[in-house]
Design a protein around this motif. Structure first.
Motif, PDB file in Angstrom:
ATOM      1  N   ARG A 156      42.065  43.124  37.827  1.00 36.61           N
ATOM      2  CA  ARG A 156      42.692  42.730  36.566  1.00 36.61           C
ATOM      3  C   ARG A 156      43.709  41.649  36.887  1.00 36.61           C
ATOM      4  O   ARG A 156      44.460  41.780  37.862  1.00 36.61           O
ATOM      5  N   ALA A 157      43.786  40.631  36.067  1.00 37.77           N
ATOM      6  CA  ALA A 157      44.787  39.583  36.297  1.00 37.77           C
ATOM      7  C   ALA A 157      46.183  40.190  36.210  1.00 37.77           C
ATOM      8  O   ALA A 157      46.418  41.112  35.421  1.00 37.77           O
ATOM      9  N   TYR A 163      45.628  39.070  41.192  1.00 43.27           N
ATOM     10  CA  TYR A 163      44.974  40.244  40.607  1.00 43.27           C
ATOM     11  C   TYR A 163      45.564  41.548  41.128  1.00 43.27           C
ATOM     12  O   TYR A 163      46.036  41.618  42.264  1.00 43.27           O
ATOM     13  N   ASP A 164      45.477  42.571  40.285  1.00 42.07           N
ATOM     14  CA  ASP A 164      45.732  43.947  40.716  1.00 42.07           C
ATOM     15  C   ASP A 164      44.371  44.587  40.967  1.00 42.07           C
ATOM     16  O   ASP A 164      43.382  44.258  40.288  1.00 42.07           O
ATOM     17  N   PHE A 165      44.346  45.524  41.893  1.00 39.68           N
ATOM     18  CA  PHE A 165      43.074  46.144  42.269  1.00 39.68           C
ATOM     19  C   PHE A 165      43.103  47.645  42.014  1.00 39.68           C
ATOM     20  O   PHE A 165      44.053  48.329  42.406  1.00 39.68           O
ATOM     21  N   PHE A 166      42.076  48.121  41.361  1.00 42.73           N
ATOM     22  CA  PHE A 166      41.974  49.527  40.967  1.00 42.73           C
ATOM     23  C   PHE A 166      40.751  50.160  41.622  1.00 42.73           C
ATOM     24  O   PHE A 166      39.704  49.512  41.768  1.00 42.73           O
ATOM     25  N   GLY A 221      32.042  46.958  33.976  1.00 40.05           N
ATOM     26  CA  GLY A 221      32.724  47.094  32.688  1.00 40.05           C
ATOM     27  C   GLY A 221      33.752  45.997  32.496  1.00 40.05           C
ATOM     28  O   GLY A 221      33.444  44.814  32.609  1.00 40.05           O
ATOM     29  N   ASP A 222      34.997  46.422  32.255  1.00 43.74           N
ATOM     30  CA  ASP A 222      36.088  45.459  32.013  1.00 43.74           C
ATOM     31  C   ASP A 222      36.712  44.907  33.283  1.00 43.74           C
ATOM     32  O   ASP A 222      37.602  44.068  33.219  1.00 43.74           O
ATOM     33  N   TYR A 223      36.304  45.413  34.405  1.00 45.06           N
ATOM     34  CA  TYR A 223      36.943  44.982  35.645  1.00 45.06           C
ATOM     35  C   TYR A 223      36.341  43.677  36.161  1.00 45.06           C
ATOM     36  O   TYR A 223      35.652  43.641  37.184  1.00 45.06           O
TER      37      TYR A 223
END
Ligand SMILES: C[S@@+](CC[C@H](N)C(=O)[O-])C[C@H]1O[C@@H](n2cnc3c(N)ncnc32)[C@H](O)[C@@H]1O
Length: 238
Positions: A156-157, A163-166, A221-223
């Motif tokens: 995610r920006a 970016y952040d990473f999940f 998905g949204d990532y």
């Protein structure tokens, strides 16, 4: 590199939902907290123990990308002595650098954040595309994340220009973190000749979102990078 001053327990508590509130608590100055020194290892011919801070640590001299590892030597050594257990930088079984989980992570957990170091004059194997015409050089450990066609991390920006990473699923301690490069590169000019990810759904190459949009949307998905959801500015993509 990320220089967050957040403590380990605070970071563990962050989730995708809580990120907007939590982000304001991050600072971009301060110490680098996140590499576990004891976990460094290297394959045959890759031992270059030159870190003054830890003579027993080993640094591979070369990697498989177009950036000499020695460019990062001081940065790695600095990071190397300040671990808090989130990740380890290590050499993969393929013989190049990778980033490994320093502990277990749950699905959707924020794993770490990256920060843009500067805008990349020319894109390179350690830069990331953040807009149609923008590639940034990023900090450790992000610059050493390898590609996997079935990645363990989604992005995610963030407000740090990167970016952040999940965690996209549960990740075990010691497992390699991976990203799908097609979730942020539109049309890469540095496509790997052959992807070595060994995923059952390996696409053979990571050529960019342009070529794998359907698969990326279905899988992640949204990532994927926000700019890829916006209208392209022109036909020219840097
Ligand atoms: C961001 S760097 C990752 C760190 C890199 N392994 C290193 O040692 O510096 C990206 C480069 O790593 C290599 N790489 C990453 N994932 C790969 C994969 N699945 N198959 C083959 N090469 C890969 C490619 O050379 C790519 O240009």
């Amino acid at each position: 590199m990320w220089r967050g001053r957040v403590g380990r327990n605070e970071l563990i508590m962050l989730t995708r939902r809580s990120l907007p509130e939590a982000s304001s608590r991050f600072s971009v100055s301060g110490d680098f907290p996140l590499v576990k020194a004891s976990m460094f290892s290297a394959g045959a011919g890759q031992v270059v123990p030159r870190c003054t801070a830890g003579a027993s640590q080993v640094i591979p001299e070369t990697n498989n990308s177009n950036t000499p590892i020695n460019d990062f030597h001081d940065e790695i050594c600095k990071a190397n002595v300040r671990g808090s257990g989130i990740y380890d930088l290590r050499v993969t079984s393929q013989g190049y650098w990778g980033v490994f989980a320093g502990r277990a992570f749950s699905a959707n957990e924020l794993v770490f954040r990256s920060q843009a170091v500067n805008v990349a004059a020319t894109r390179n194997s350690h830069s990331m595309q953040t807009d149609w015409h923008k590639h940034v050089n990023v900090d450790l450990p992000t610059r050493f994340l390898n590609h996997n066609c079935s990645a363990s991390l989604g992005l995610r920006a963030n407000e740090l220009g990167a970016y952040d990473f999940f965690a996209l699923r549960g990740i075990a301690e010691g497992e390699e973190f991976s990203l799908d490069y097609d979730t942020f590169e539109y049309d890469t000019v540095l496509a790997m000749d052959k992807c070595l990810c060994s995923s059952p759904v390996c696409r053979g190459q990571a050529r960019g979102f342009k070529y794998s949009k359907e698969v990326v949307l279905k899988q992640y998905g949204d990532y994927y990078a926000e700019y890829l959801r916006t209208e392209r500015h022109s036909t020219q993509v840097e």
